[in-house]
Design a protein around this motif. Structure first.
Motif, mmCIF file in Angstrom:
data_model
loop_
_atom_site.group_PDB
_atom_site.id
_atom_site.type_symbol
_atom_site.label_atom_id
_atom_site.label_comp_id
_atom_site.label_asym_id
_atom_site.label_seq_id
_atom_site.Cartn_x
_atom_site.Cartn_y
_atom_site.Cartn_z
ATOM 1 N N ALA A 99 0.829 -1.213 0.000
ATOM 2 C CA ALA A 99 0.000 0.000 0.000
ATOM 3 C C ALA A 99 0.859 1.256 0.000
ATOM 4 O O ALA A 99 0.442 2.307 -0.491
ATOM 5 C CB ALA A 99 -0.950 -0.005 1.196
ATOM 6 N N PRO A 103 -1.879 2.416 -3.045
ATOM 7 C CA PRO A 103 -2.950 1.698 -2.331
ATOM 8 C C PRO A 103 -4.009 1.102 -3.252
ATOM 9 O O PRO A 103 -4.759 0.234 -2.832
ATOM 10 C CB PRO A 103 -3.568 2.788 -1.442
ATOM 11 C CG PRO A 103 -2.581 3.893 -1.400
ATOM 12 C CD PRO A 103 -1.791 3.826 -2.676
ATOM 13 N N SER A 104 -4.069 1.546 -4.505
ATOM 14 C CA SER A 104 -5.120 1.028 -5.388
ATOM 15 C C SER A 104 -4.556 0.208 -6.549
ATOM 16 O O SER A 104 -5.219 0.029 -7.559
ATOM 17 C CB SER A 104 -5.979 2.181 -5.908
ATOM 18 O OG SER A 104 -5.175 3.103 -6.626
ATOM 19 N N ARG A 120 -8.453 -4.868 -6.473
ATOM 20 C CA ARG A 120 -7.604 -3.721 -6.168
ATOM 21 C C ARG A 120 -7.092 -3.881 -4.744
ATOM 22 O O ARG A 120 -7.791 -4.401 -3.874
ATOM 23 C CB ARG A 120 -8.399 -2.418 -6.303
ATOM 24 C CG ARG A 120 -8.555 -1.992 -7.748
ATOM 25 C CD ARG A 120 -9.373 -0.762 -7.908
ATOM 26 N NE ARG A 120 -9.453 0.084 -6.716
ATOM 27 C CZ ARG A 120 -9.860 1.344 -6.748
ATOM 28 N NH1 ARG A 120 -10.182 1.909 -7.888
ATOM 29 N NH2 ARG A 120 -9.941 2.044 -5.636
ATOM 30 N N ASP A 122 -6.844 -1.774 -2.437
ATOM 31 C CA ASP A 122 -7.681 -1.134 -1.410
ATOM 32 C C ASP A 122 -8.971 -1.908 -1.142
ATOM 33 O O ASP A 122 -9.697 -1.598 -0.198
ATOM 34 C CB ASP A 122 -7.947 0.344 -1.718
ATOM 35 C CG ASP A 122 -8.521 0.580 -3.091
ATOM 36 O OD1 ASP A 122 -8.990 -0.384 -3.726
ATOM 37 O OD2 ASP A 122 -8.507 1.744 -3.529
ATOM 38 N N GLU A 123 -9.243 -2.916 -1.949
ATOM 39 C CA GLU A 123 -10.320 -3.852 -1.605
ATOM 40 C C GLU A 123 -9.812 -4.895 -0.612
ATOM 41 O O GLU A 123 -10.545 -5.342 0.263
ATOM 42 C CB GLU A 123 -10.849 -4.557 -2.859
ATOM 43 C CG GLU A 123 -11.536 -3.638 -3.850
ATOM 44 C CD GLU A 123 -11.930 -4.364 -5.119
ATOM 45 O OE1 GLU A 123 -13.142 -4.447 -5.383
ATOM 46 O OE2 GLU A 123 -11.030 -4.859 -5.835
ATOM 47 N N PRO A 126 -8.729 -2.215 3.053
ATOM 48 C CA PRO A 126 -9.390 -0.912 3.157
ATOM 49 C C PRO A 126 -8.772 -0.093 4.292
ATOM 50 O O PRO A 126 -8.263 -0.662 5.258
ATOM 51 C CB PRO A 126 -10.855 -1.259 3.484
ATOM 52 C CG PRO A 126 -10.960 -2.727 3.528
ATOM 53 C CD PRO A 126 -9.583 -3.326 3.439
ATOM 54 N N GLU A 127 -8.811 1.199 4.171
ATOM 55 C CA GLU A 127 -8.322 2.096 5.236
ATOM 56 C C GLU A 127 -6.867 1.797 5.601
ATOM 57 O O GLU A 127 -6.506 1.741 6.775
ATOM 58 C CB GLU A 127 -9.212 2.001 6.493
ATOM 59 C CG GLU A 127 -10.688 2.225 6.239
ATOM 60 C CD GLU A 127 -10.984 3.618 5.723
ATOM 61 O OE1 GLU A 127 -10.212 4.552 6.011
ATOM 62 O OE2 GLU A 127 -11.993 3.771 5.012
ATOM 63 N N ALA A 128 -6.030 1.614 4.604
ATOM 64 C CA ALA A 128 -4.608 1.353 4.860
ATOM 65 C C ALA A 128 -3.964 2.532 5.571
ATOM 66 O O ALA A 128 -4.353 3.687 5.364
ATOM 67 C CB ALA A 128 -3.880 1.085 3.540
#
Ligand SMILES: [Zn+2]
Length: 143
Positions: A99, A103-104, A120, A122-123, A126-128
């Motif tokens: 990340a 992150p994506s 992805r 960030d899936e 999440p909230e890295a």
């Protein structure tokens, strides 16, 4: 949710599969190969185990270290292939590590079968925790 798998995804996965056999896994015998696409180049990595188990490093982080060492800190995608029946997901530590460098980014995953998953990052995470958190009280203070 399944995503469209591109030719680029499969090409990157082929680099991960190509390197997988070089994994050093005398303890788990669970081989993982990874390939990162960054700056138009491919960087490969494998998991490397150690008698002091905590010193083991995953394939994804091995590949990330190669990319950063070559001067790339913005990754487009990572492909991961492991000795699992289901497509092999990156572990939590690798999700966090990756990340840092986008992150994506796309994450292409496969295992012993032809099944391929694409998500992805960030899936998967999440909230890295990313550098923006460290900048909160630092204003424009850059390194
Ligand atoms: Zn990992």
């Amino acid at each position: 949710m399944p995503k469209h798998i591109t030719e680029g995804d499969l090409a990157l996965l082929a680099f991960a599969r190509e390197i997988q056999q070089r994994a050093y896994v005398p303890y788990s015998n669970f081989r993982v190969g990874a390939a990162i696409y960054a700056g138009g180049e491919i960087f490969q990595g494998v998991n490397v185990e150690n008698a002091a188990y905590g010193s083991t490093i995953c394939a994804e982080r091995s590949a990330a270290l190669a990319a950063v060492t070559a001067g790339h800190t913005d990754f487009d995608a990572v492909a991961v292939i492991g000795d699992s029946d289901a497509p092999c997901v990156p572990c939590g530590a690798c999700r966090q590590f990756l990340a840092e460098f986008n992150p994506s980014m796309r994450v292409i995953m496969s295992g012993k079968t032809d099944a391929v998953d694409v998500m992805r990052l960030d899936e998967l995470l999440p909230e890295a925790f990313v550098r923006g958190y460290l900048d909160q009280d630092n204003g424009d203070d850059e390194e």
